[in-house]
Design an enzyme around this catalytic site. Structure first.
Site, PDB file in Angstrom:
ATOM      1  N   SER A 159      -1.015  -6.617  -6.309  1.00  0.00           N
ATOM      2  CA  SER A 159       0.043  -6.159  -6.269  1.00  0.00           C
ATOM      3  C   SER A 159       1.316  -7.278  -5.842  1.00  0.00           C
ATOM      4  O   SER A 159       2.488  -6.687  -6.333  1.00  0.00           O
ATOM      5  CB  SER A 159       0.244  -5.165  -5.239  1.00  0.00           C
ATOM      6  OG  SER A 159      -0.586  -4.123  -5.241  1.00  0.00           O
TER       7      SER A 159
ATOM      8  N   THR B 223       3.830  -5.082  -2.393  1.00  0.00           N
ATOM      9  CA  THR B 223       4.702  -4.662  -3.350  1.00  0.00           C
ATOM     10  C   THR B 223       6.052  -4.711  -2.817  1.00  0.00           C
ATOM     11  O   THR B 223       7.088  -5.329  -3.481  1.00  0.00           O
ATOM     12  CB  THR B 223       4.663  -3.247  -3.688  1.00  0.00           C
ATOM     13  OG1 THR B 223       3.143  -3.013  -4.313  1.00  0.00           O
ATOM     14  CG2 THR B 223       5.630  -2.733  -4.585  1.00  0.00           C
TER      15      THR B 223
ATOM     16  N   GLU C 228       8.373   2.966  -3.648  1.00  0.00           N
ATOM     17  CA  GLU C 228       6.783   2.756  -3.755  1.00  0.00           C
ATOM     18  C   GLU C 228       5.822   3.834  -3.165  1.00  0.00           C
ATOM     19  O   GLU C 228       5.991   4.075  -1.836  1.00  0.00           O
ATOM     20  CB  GLU C 228       6.297   1.297  -3.317  1.00  0.00           C
ATOM     21  CG  GLU C 228       5.023   1.065  -3.566  1.00  0.00           C
ATOM     22  CD  GLU C 228       4.221   0.118  -2.633  1.00  0.00           C
ATOM     23  OE1 GLU C 228       3.121  -0.372  -2.940  1.00  0.00           O
ATOM     24  OE2 GLU C 228       4.708  -0.220  -1.479  1.00  0.00           O
TER      25      GLU C 228
ATOM     26  N   ASP D  89      -2.988   3.642  -4.110  1.00  0.00           N
ATOM     27  CA  ASP D  89      -3.816   2.364  -4.139  1.00  0.00           C
ATOM     28  C   ASP D  89      -4.698   2.224  -3.013  1.00  0.00           C
ATOM     29  O   ASP D  89      -5.663   1.973  -2.935  1.00  0.00           O
ATOM     30  CB  ASP D  89      -2.925   1.106  -4.356  1.00  0.00           C
ATOM     31  CG  ASP D  89      -3.559  -0.155  -4.291  1.00  0.00           C
ATOM     32  OD1 ASP D  89      -4.144  -0.580  -4.825  1.00  0.00           O
ATOM     33  OD2 ASP D  89      -3.686  -0.887  -2.950  1.00  0.00           O
TER      34      ASP D  89
ATOM     35  N   HIS E 215       4.211  -5.546   2.982  1.00  0.00           N
ATOM     36  CA  HIS E 215       2.944  -5.662   2.269  1.00  0.00           C
ATOM     37  C   HIS E 215       3.167  -6.184   0.825  1.00  0.00           C
ATOM     38  O   HIS E 215       4.444  -6.485   0.504  1.00  0.00           O
ATOM     39  CB  HIS E 215       2.396  -3.843   2.085  1.00  0.00           C
ATOM     40  CG  HIS E 215       0.902  -3.993   1.860  1.00  0.00           C
ATOM     41  ND1 HIS E 215       0.607  -3.432   0.665  1.00  0.00           N
ATOM     42  CD2 HIS E 215       0.085  -4.514   2.326  1.00  0.00           C
ATOM     43  CE1 HIS E 215      -0.717  -3.397   0.578  1.00  0.00           C
ATOM     44  NE2 HIS E 215      -1.142  -4.320   1.487  1.00  0.00           N
TER      45      HIS E 215
END
Length: 531
Positions: A106, A171, A333, A338, A169
């Site tokens: 990602s 993304t 997001e 995921d 994180h």
């Protein structure tokens, strides 16, 4: 040969009558053709929007590959259903590979989405000149990639992101950071020799890098990466897989001090109660609602002391960002799609995808009410796929989480949804036999949130898939998504449509002008013929 207007009108009438009779017969024969006729009619009336995008909203369903979309659609309302974003007029396919991997992570995909440049596996906001975990080349500022958020800030637009993961994180990190390793979310994960060279962790960069400091909205989880004094709670434990800050810093205090020093209206919020109490005119919002990722939607504490949903965070973000005459850029997001896939829990992943869909649907309704659809580019896509598979020949109407059929080889039932790779919970074969015996899934409740779909390959967890993902778009210049594209292309479409960054001085395309002129001319001709 010349024809009179009267003759032309008669011929047009005859052609329309023949077409109508043919279509009517098809409708009588089968209602399906009636539905196809309506879809064809909609396609014939799709209009291109050549406006400049005042606003851009980029929705990323993390791990939301084509099979996840299909399964979510079926789970929600059957095979013929469409999710809200599947009704967008323009779509394309996106190739997700990174510079050095066929199947990406990602961090590399998010970097491509925002910067318009593909990079190496697990690297954040840096060019492919930076190998993974190599600090020294990452300190070279010529490797630091500019992106849509920095370009928007330079043009006077407001910017922000909301996520159900940690704000540090993979993304969200490339929104603001430049780092050779995605796991360096806080100081504790950076090796000593790399730290001595001067590499900064992702959390530190969020609060100290120019692009991070200028973000108007930051919402998600990850307090344990930002605050050395963060405390684990029974309903909000530490994540032992993730970084825990231990350098004595509380970066949320750094953020508040920065805003106070500049006399900027700001709010730091940690609960639903806090979020509801925010003044809509607040210029800067930092929302950190958990030590690690936010809880799954089905487990979320919806009380005042709990944490918000993706939709609630998006609502607050949009209401705040919209107080700007020059517009905004927002990334949203759905990160736990995921997370659930990695754990091998398909039902949870699909439920998270449906929460993501509800957020998109609410957003489109909000834009419509405020008459902002014509000036807002909305893009929905995924950063990568997962190894989720849809198998067998289940009857139409069968529960997508249920049994597909029995194997014709060993007679053991198998579920419609399985994974290609998976952890020990997904790998359900006996190791005691020379030929592995697969566990019978019909002996379990395969619709349960905690059920682990079976996988064929045993690994530490379900791994990403390398298939193309879909991009769905609506609004200014959304027609530029029209075939198979590199993932990095998305940033270029955003920048071109908003006239920011490398496209800030881009003139309207000749094709766009020609199309508008042709449309006007065709309309006048049609009116003249029919008058």
């Amino acid at each position: 040969m010349k024809y009179s207007n009267g003759f032309i009108k008669k011929m047009v009438g005859i052609i329309l009558l023949i077409c109508t009779i043919g279509i009517s017969g098809a409708i009588v024969a089968d209602d399906f053709w009636h539905n196809a006729t309506l879809e064809l009619e909609m396609a014939l009336h799709v209009k291109f929007n050549f406006n400049r995008a005042k606003n851009v909203i980029l929705f990323i369903g993390d791990g939301m590959g084509p099979n996840t979309v299909t399964a979510s659609r079926i789970m929600k309302n059957g095979e013929a259903h469409l999710l809200s974003f599947e009704k967008f007029p323009h779509i394309g396919l996106i190739k997700t590979y990174s510079v050095d991997k066929q199947v990406p992570d990602s961090a590399s995909t998010a970097t491509a989405l925002y910067s318009g440049t593909k990079t190496n596996y697990r690297t954040v906001g840096v060019s492919s000149k930076v190998p993974n975990k190599q600090c020294k080349p990452a300190l070279d500022k010529t490797t630091h990639l500019e992106n849509i958020f920095g370009w928007a800030q330079a043009a006077g637009l407001k910017t922000g992101f909301v996520t159900t993961t940690r704000v540090t994180h993979a993304t969200p990190a490339p929104v603001y950071a430049h780092c050779p390793e995605r796991d360096w979310e806080c100081n504790a994960k950076i090796p000593n020799d790399m730290r001595l060279l001067g590499c900064k962790d992702i959390g530190w960069q969020l609060m100290n890098n120019d692009r991070g400091r200028k973000l108007n909205v930051i919402m998600g989880g990850g307090l344990q990466c930002l605050d050395s004094s963060a405390v684990a709670k029974p309903n909000d434990p530490f994540d032992n897989w993730a970084c825990r800050r231990n350098d004595g810093l509380n970066l949320t205090d750094v953020w508040k001090s920065d805003k106070k020093r500049q006399s900027l209206q700001h709010a730091f919020v940690q609960t639903n109660r806090d979020l509801k109490s925010i003044d809509p005119n607040t210029e800067y919002i930092l929302g950190i609602f958990s030590n690690s990722h936010l809880p799954y939607e089905y487990k979320r504490d919806k009380s005042d002391n709990g944490s918000p949903s993706l939709q609630q965070m998006t609502e607050t973000a949009l209401q705040s960002l919209n107080h700007n005459s020059k517009g905004f850029v927002l990334m949203v997001e759905g990160g736990l799609i995921d997370f659930a896939h990695h754990r091998g829990h398909a039902r949870i992943a699909l439920e998270e995808a449906l929460e993501f869909d509800r957020t998109v649907e609410w957003t489109m309704s909000w834009l419509s009410k405020l008459q902002m659809l014509e000036e807002t580019l909305v893009i929905v896509t995924a950063d990568h796929a997962h190894s989720l598979m849809i198998n067998g020949y289940p009857n139409r109407g069968n529960n997508i989480l249920g049994i597909a059929q029995n194997s014709k080889m060993d007679g053991v039932p198998f579920t419609t949804l399985t994974y290609g790779t998976g952890g020990p919970n997904n790998y359900q074969f006996s190791r005691e036999e020379e030929v592995g015996l697969r566990r019978d899934p019909s002996k379990n409740d395969t619709t349960d949130y905690g059920y682990s779909q079976q996988s064929t390959i045993l690994t530490e967890e379900v791994q990403h898939g390398g298939s193309d993902v879909v991009v769905y778009s609506q609004g200014p210049m959304s027609h530029l998504f029209h075939n198979v594209h590199e993932q990095s292309y998305i940033a270029h479409v955003i920048a071109y449509s908003a006239k920011i960054g490398p496209y800030k001085n881009a003139a309207p395309s000749f094709y766009g002008i020609a199309t508008i002129i042709f449309s006007i001319g065709s309309t006048f001709l049609a009116i003249r013929l029919l008058s």
